[in-house]
Every structure is written in C-alpha cells, then in structure tokens.
Design a protein around this motif. Structure first.
Motif, PDB file in Angstrom:
ATOM      1  N   ARG A 136      76.348 -79.578 -57.890  1.00 28.00           N
ATOM      2  CA  ARG A 136      76.632 -78.500 -58.842  1.00 28.00           C
ATOM      3  C   ARG A 136      75.760 -77.278 -58.591  1.00 28.00           C
ATOM      4  NH1 ARG A 136      75.804 -81.949 -64.226  1.00 28.00           N
ATOM      5  NH2 ARG A 136      73.990 -82.490 -62.936  1.00 28.00           N
ATOM      6  N   GLN A 137      74.700 -77.449 -57.807  1.00 30.13           N
ATOM      7  CA  GLN A 137      73.805 -76.341 -57.456  1.00 30.13           C
ATOM      8  C   GLN A 137      74.188 -75.840 -56.063  1.00 30.13           C
ATOM      9  OE1 GLN A 137      71.837 -75.289 -59.911  1.00 30.13           O
ATOM     10  NE2 GLN A 137      72.567 -77.030 -61.133  1.00 30.13           N
ATOM     11  N   VAL A 138      75.196 -75.000 -56.011  1.00 33.87           N
ATOM     12  CA  VAL A 138      75.794 -74.627 -54.727  1.00 33.87           C
ATOM     13  C   VAL A 138      74.797 -73.904 -53.829  1.00 33.87           C
ATOM     14  CG1 VAL A 138      77.705 -73.414 -53.619  1.00 33.87           C
ATOM     15  CG2 VAL A 138      78.050 -74.500 -55.846  1.00 33.87           C
ATOM     16  N   ASP A 139      74.035 -72.966 -54.372  1.00 35.85           N
ATOM     17  CA  ASP A 139      73.051 -72.246 -53.566  1.00 35.85           C
ATOM     18  C   ASP A 139      71.993 -73.192 -53.013  1.00 35.85           C
ATOM     19  OD1 ASP A 139      74.220 -69.739 -53.822  1.00 35.85           O
ATOM     20  OD2 ASP A 139      73.088 -69.239 -55.633  1.00 35.85           O
ATOM     21  N   GLU A 140      71.557 -74.126 -53.858  1.00 33.56           N
ATOM     22  CA  GLU A 140      70.544 -75.092 -53.418  1.00 33.56           C
ATOM     23  C   GLU A 140      71.072 -75.960 -52.293  1.00 33.56           C
ATOM     24  OE1 GLU A 140      68.261 -79.054 -55.170  1.00 33.56           O
ATOM     25  OE2 GLU A 140      69.014 -77.543 -56.577  1.00 33.56           O
ATOM     26  N   VAL A 141      72.319 -76.393 -52.413  1.00 34.31           N
ATOM     27  CA  VAL A 141      72.920 -77.240 -51.382  1.00 34.31           C
ATOM     28  C   VAL A 141      73.056 -76.470 -50.073  1.00 34.31           C
ATOM     29  CG1 VAL A 141      75.047 -78.401 -50.667  1.00 34.31           C
ATOM     30  CG2 VAL A 141      74.139 -78.767 -52.966  1.00 34.31           C
ATOM     31  N   CYS A 142      73.670 -75.298 -50.131  1.00 37.09           N
ATOM     32  CA  CYS A 142      73.948 -74.549 -48.902  1.00 37.09           C
ATOM     33  C   CYS A 142      72.691 -73.989 -48.265  1.00 37.09           C
ATOM     34  CB  CYS A 142      74.948 -73.430 -49.196  1.00 37.09           C
ATOM     35  SG  CYS A 142      76.588 -74.039 -49.636  1.00 37.09           S
ATOM     36  N   GLY A 143      71.638 -73.826 -49.055  1.00 35.39           N
ATOM     37  CA  GLY A 143      70.394 -73.303 -48.514  1.00 35.39           C
ATOM     38  C   GLY A 143      69.380 -74.358 -48.133  1.00 35.39           C
ATOM     39  N   ALA A 144      69.702 -75.619 -48.371  1.00 34.15           N
ATOM     40  CA  ALA A 144      68.765 -76.701 -48.054  1.00 34.15           C
ATOM     41  C   ALA A 144      68.577 -76.815 -46.544  1.00 34.15           C
ATOM     42  CB  ALA A 144      69.286 -78.020 -48.618  1.00 34.15           C
ATOM     43  N   PRO A 145      67.336 -77.110 -46.091  1.00 30.19           N
ATOM     44  CA  PRO A 145      67.093 -77.235 -44.653  1.00 30.19           C
ATOM     45  C   PRO A 145      68.027 -78.229 -43.968  1.00 30.19           C
ATOM     46  CG  PRO A 145      65.020 -77.169 -45.852  1.00 30.19           C
ATOM     47  CD  PRO A 145      66.102 -77.254 -46.882  1.00 30.19           C
ATOM     48  N   GLY A 146      68.319 -79.346 -44.641  1.00 30.82           N
ATOM     49  CA  GLY A 146      69.188 -80.351 -44.034  1.00 30.82           C
ATOM     50  C   GLY A 146      70.623 -79.905 -43.884  1.00 30.82           C
ATOM     51  N   VAL A 147      70.976 -78.781 -44.523  1.00 31.50           N
ATOM     52  CA  VAL A 147      72.318 -78.219 -44.385  1.00 31.50           C
ATOM     53  C   VAL A 147      72.297 -77.003 -43.465  1.00 31.50           C
ATOM     54  CG1 VAL A 147      74.254 -77.136 -45.597  1.00 31.50           C
ATOM     55  CG2 VAL A 147      73.075 -79.093 -46.620  1.00 31.50           C
ATOM     56  N   LEU A 177      83.170 -74.749 -59.154  1.00 32.16           N
ATOM     57  CA  LEU A 177      82.312 -75.254 -58.076  1.00 32.16           C
ATOM     58  C   LEU A 177      83.041 -75.192 -56.737  1.00 32.16           C
ATOM     59  CD1 LEU A 177      80.627 -78.373 -59.727  1.00 32.16           C
ATOM     60  CD2 LEU A 177      79.501 -76.265 -58.997  1.00 32.16           C
ATOM     61  N   LEU A 178      84.296 -75.636 -56.714  1.00 34.80           N
ATOM     62  CA  LEU A 178      85.068 -75.569 -55.470  1.00 34.80           C
ATOM     63  C   LEU A 178      85.218 -74.125 -55.006  1.00 34.80           C
ATOM     64  CD1 LEU A 178      87.994 -78.144 -55.588  1.00 34.80           C
ATOM     65  CD2 LEU A 178      86.020 -78.099 -54.067  1.00 34.80           C
ATOM     66  N   ARG A 179      85.440 -73.226 -55.948  1.00 28.68           N
ATOM     67  CA  ARG A 179      85.582 -71.809 -55.606  1.00 28.68           C
ATOM     68  C   ARG A 179      84.295 -71.281 -54.969  1.00 28.68           C
ATOM     69  NH1 ARG A 179      88.948 -67.565 -57.082  1.00 28.68           N
ATOM     70  NH2 ARG A 179      87.986 -65.510 -57.198  1.00 28.68           N
ATOM     71  N   GLU A 180      83.153 -71.696 -55.517  1.00 31.18           N
ATOM     72  CA  GLU A 180      81.865 -71.239 -54.975  1.00 31.18           C
ATOM     73  C   GLU A 180      81.635 -71.787 -53.570  1.00 31.18           C
ATOM     74  OE1 GLU A 180      79.547 -68.995 -56.130  1.00 31.18           O
ATOM     75  OE2 GLU A 180      81.292 -68.524 -57.359  1.00 31.18           O
ATOM     76  N   TYR A 181      81.972 -73.043 -53.339  1.00 28.45           N
ATOM     77  CA  TYR A 181      81.823 -73.590 -51.988  1.00 28.45           C
ATOM     78  C   TYR A 181      82.784 -72.893 -51.023  1.00 28.45           C
ATOM     79  CZ  TYR A 181      78.629 -77.374 -53.210  1.00 28.45           C
ATOM     80  OH  TYR A 181      77.524 -78.085 -53.607  1.00 28.45           O
ATOM     81  N   ARG A 182      84.020 -72.664 -51.470  1.00 28.68           N
ATOM     82  CA  ARG A 182      84.992 -72.016 -50.607  1.00 28.68           C
ATOM     83  C   ARG A 182      84.507 -70.631 -50.191  1.00 28.68           C
ATOM     84  NH1 ARG A 182      87.332 -68.153 -48.863  1.00 28.68           N
ATOM     85  NH2 ARG A 182      89.545 -67.632 -48.911  1.00 28.68           N
ATOM     86  N   ARG A 183      83.821 -69.911 -51.076  1.00 27.09           N
ATOM     87  CA  ARG A 183      83.317 -68.576 -50.762  1.00 27.09           C
ATOM     88  C   ARG A 183      82.310 -68.605 -49.612  1.00 27.09           C
ATOM     89  NH1 ARG A 183      80.103 -66.772 -54.443  1.00 27.09           N
ATOM     90  NH2 ARG A 183      80.084 -64.669 -53.591  1.00 27.09           N
ATOM     91  N   LEU A 227      93.984 -81.065 -59.423  1.00 27.57           N
ATOM     92  CA  LEU A 227      93.516 -80.815 -58.062  1.00 27.57           C
ATOM     93  C   LEU A 227      94.233 -79.605 -57.478  1.00 27.57           C
ATOM     94  CD1 LEU A 227      92.589 -83.780 -58.613  1.00 27.57           C
ATOM     95  CD2 LEU A 227      92.935 -84.225 -56.184  1.00 27.57           C
ATOM     96  N   ARG A 228      95.535 -79.518 -57.736  1.00 30.65           N
ATOM     97  CA  ARG A 228      96.289 -78.345 -57.287  1.00 30.65           C
ATOM     98  C   ARG A 228      95.708 -77.066 -57.887  1.00 30.65           C
ATOM     99  NH1 ARG A 228     101.381 -79.687 -55.218  1.00 30.65           N
ATOM    100  NH2 ARG A 228     102.018 -81.854 -55.585  1.00 30.65           N
ATOM    101  N   HIS A 229      95.416 -77.123 -59.177  1.00 32.62           N
ATOM    102  CA  HIS A 229      94.863 -75.957 -59.860  1.00 32.62           C
ATOM    103  C   HIS A 229      93.522 -75.559 -59.260  1.00 32.62           C
ATOM    104  CE1 HIS A 229      93.388 -73.268 -62.964  1.00 32.62           C
ATOM    105  NE2 HIS A 229      92.344 -74.067 -63.114  1.00 32.62           N
ATOM    106  N   TRP A 230      92.652 -76.543 -59.021  1.00 34.84           N
ATOM    107  CA  TRP A 230      91.331 -76.240 -58.461  1.00 34.84           C
ATOM    108  C   TRP A 230      91.452 -75.516 -57.124  1.00 34.84           C
ATOM    109  CZ3 TRP A 230      88.788 -81.757 -59.073  1.00 34.84           C
ATOM    110  CH2 TRP A 230      88.578 -82.006 -60.439  1.00 34.84           C
ATOM    111  N   LEU A 231      92.305 -76.032 -56.262  1.00 36.12           N
ATOM    112  CA  LEU A 231      92.406 -75.458 -54.917  1.00 36.12           C
ATOM    113  C   LEU A 231      93.104 -74.106 -54.932  1.00 36.12           C
ATOM    114  CD1 LEU A 231      93.118 -78.785 -53.053  1.00 36.12           C
ATOM    115  CD2 LEU A 231      91.069 -77.363 -52.839  1.00 36.12           C
ATOM    116  N   ALA A 232      94.048 -73.927 -55.849  1.00 36.51           N
ATOM    117  CA  ALA A 232      94.667 -72.606 -56.008  1.00 36.51           C
ATOM    118  C   ALA A 232      93.632 -71.612 -56.525  1.00 36.51           C
ATOM    119  CB  ALA A 232      95.855 -72.689 -56.965  1.00 36.51           C
ATOM    120  N   HIS A 233      92.822 -72.050 -57.483  1.00 35.45           N
ATOM    121  CA  HIS A 233      91.760 -71.204 -58.036  1.00 35.45           C
ATOM    122  C   HIS A 233      90.767 -70.805 -56.948  1.00 35.45           C
ATOM    123  CE1 HIS A 233      88.930 -69.633 -61.004  1.00 35.45           C
ATOM    124  NE2 HIS A 233      87.990 -70.394 -60.494  1.00 35.45           N
TER     125      HIS A 233
END
Length: 270
Positions: A136-147, A177-183, A227-233
């Motif tokens: 749920r912490q998208v910035d933390e995940v994408c900025g983690a050294p292991g990522v 959350l999916l929208r943030e990861y997709r960005r 799920l359709r709604h999430w991915l469309a969003h």
C-alpha cells in the motif's frame, strides 16, 4: 499427528508464530513445508468450508507460471511480485531464471515470516531480491533498494498481484493502488491479477473467508467486475480472455476446467 517441518529455516526470533499466516497457509495448500501447526489448523478449517481450496491454489500457481512464460515470450525479463509470500518450488525466479539467466525478480511482502523465509531461500540466488514493505506504500516499494537496484522501471516490467489484493481493504483503495503502480510502469508493461470471489459456491467461499478472520490476513471477497473496474481506472488494456476463472485463463482463449473461485486477468500498459 502432523509434525513441524524438519528443514533449514531462517532465524525467526522475535516474530510472532502463534497466529496463523496467510502466506504459510497458502504454502500448505501447495504442499510446501514452510508452515506451522497453527497455520495448518486454520487452513484445514478453511478447506472444510471450501474443499477445493488446495486445487484453487494449484490453479493459481499454474496461472502465475503462464504469466511468467508469457512475459518472457514478449521480451519482458523484469518482475515485480507484490505480496509474494514464500518463494517455494515453482515460483517466479525459478521459472524466469531457468529460461533467461539475465531475468530480474523483485519480491515484496510485508509479512515478517514470509520475508525471513524468502531471504533464507534466496541467499545464493543472483537476480532475485526480497523487500520487506507494505504494497500500500507505493513510493516505499518502488524506492526500496531491493526494487530500484534490481529493476529498471524505465523498461517494461511484469507487475504481479497474484492472490494478494483480496487482503487489501476497500478503505485502502485497491483501485487507486493499481493506478499508482501503473503510473510508475513503462509502456508495454504487464499487470497480472488474481483475486478471490464468491461467484462459485458463494456460501462455501464466504465461510472460508470467515475462517481467515482468525489469521493475520483477513480476506475480502469481490466480484470479478471489480477487477475490470480497477484496471480501467488504471488506464490499462485488458488482454484476452479478460477476466475469467483462474483455472480457465489461457492467453487469448479459455478452456473448460473446474471453477476455482479465484478470478484472474492480464492487462497491458499502453
């Protein structure tokens, strides 16, 4: 009487092992050894309510394998696995590295036990890391050294959210959350989802979900249309066969199979 697993284990000092854990329960459904009596007891309760749970877990693992192979066939060699659990036999890094030694896999999980086991199992693996973080912490995940040190997000990535978003509450906004990861994903990236529903045998599914309330990871059942709604969003393009039972998902087609109660889909970032 079932015995505790006799196998090399990581140091679990300081980690609460008295409460059932969804990652270890899933490992039990798959026939793994990285689980404990408390996990098996609650898993057996869920199986009594929904006897096809182990088969559903196997179908979900088969879907994961197909997605990894499909991604590699499309030239995607980077994988971000959210809520990865315990990387036991047949997981992403084994499949990807066997086919392409240059593949890179970043596992992410917030369960301390799953992360401890993962670090132990991956200690000699080149090209795979595990990060202890909350998806749920998208910035933390994408900025983690292991990522960030393993994945190049300027190039296509396969984002895997396999049987994990049903642990995210509505108030935590799984669609956003999916929208943030997709960005953060480059064009051509893929997003693969699977999620528990009550479409097949609704009473049994709901009873099994109630059993999970005694675990550290309650399950939230949702209709496949969500799920359709999430991915469309998120602004992605659903790929055939779109949203179908995970046991029937094949690229571009469906096949007859016993329904699992998990629905799956794959989307492309345009």
């Amino acid at each position: 009487m079932a015995r505790e697993p006799v196998l090399p284990t990581p140091d679990l000092d300081g980690i609460d092992l008295d409460r059932p854990n969804a990652a270890r329960m899933y490992d039990y459904y798959l026939g793994g050894a990285h689980n404990f009596a408390v996990d098996r007891a609650l898993a057996d309760e869920a199986i009594r309510a929904y006897p096809s749970l182990p088969a559903a877990a196997q179908a979900n693992r088969s879907f994961l394998r197909r997605i990894v192979h499909l991604s590699l066939a499309r030239g995607i060699t980077q994988f971000l696995d959210l809520g990865s659990g315990i990387p036991t036999v047949g997981n992403v890094h084994e499949i990807a590295l066997r086919r392409d030694p240059g593949a890179r896999v970043a596992y992410v999980d917030h369960e301390a036990v799953a992360v401890a086991h993962s670090r132990h199992l991956l200690r000699d693996v080149v090209g795979a890391t595990v990060t202890h973080a909350d998806l749920r912490q998208v910035d933390e995940v994408c900025g983690a050294p292991g990522v960030r040190e393993v994945l190049d997000l300027s190039r296509p990535v396969a984002l895997l959210a396999i049987a994990v978003l049903h642990f995210v509450r509505d108030e935590d906004g799984p669609a956003e959350l999916l929208r943030e990861y997709r960005r953060r994903l480059a064009p051509g990236s893929l997003i693969a989802l699977s999620h528990s529903t009550d479409v097949h045998l609704p009473d049994s599914a709901r009873q099994a979900a109630r059993a999970y309330r005694a675990s550290a990871n309650p399950i939230h059942l949702r209709h496949p249309d969500e799920l359709r709604h999430w991915l469309a969003h998120a602004g992605t393009e659903l790929l055939p066969p779109e949203v179908v039972d995970v046991a029937r998902w094949r690229e571009g087609r469906t096949e007859e199979a016993e329904p699992s109660g998990l629905y799956a889909c794959l989307a492309r970032v345009p």
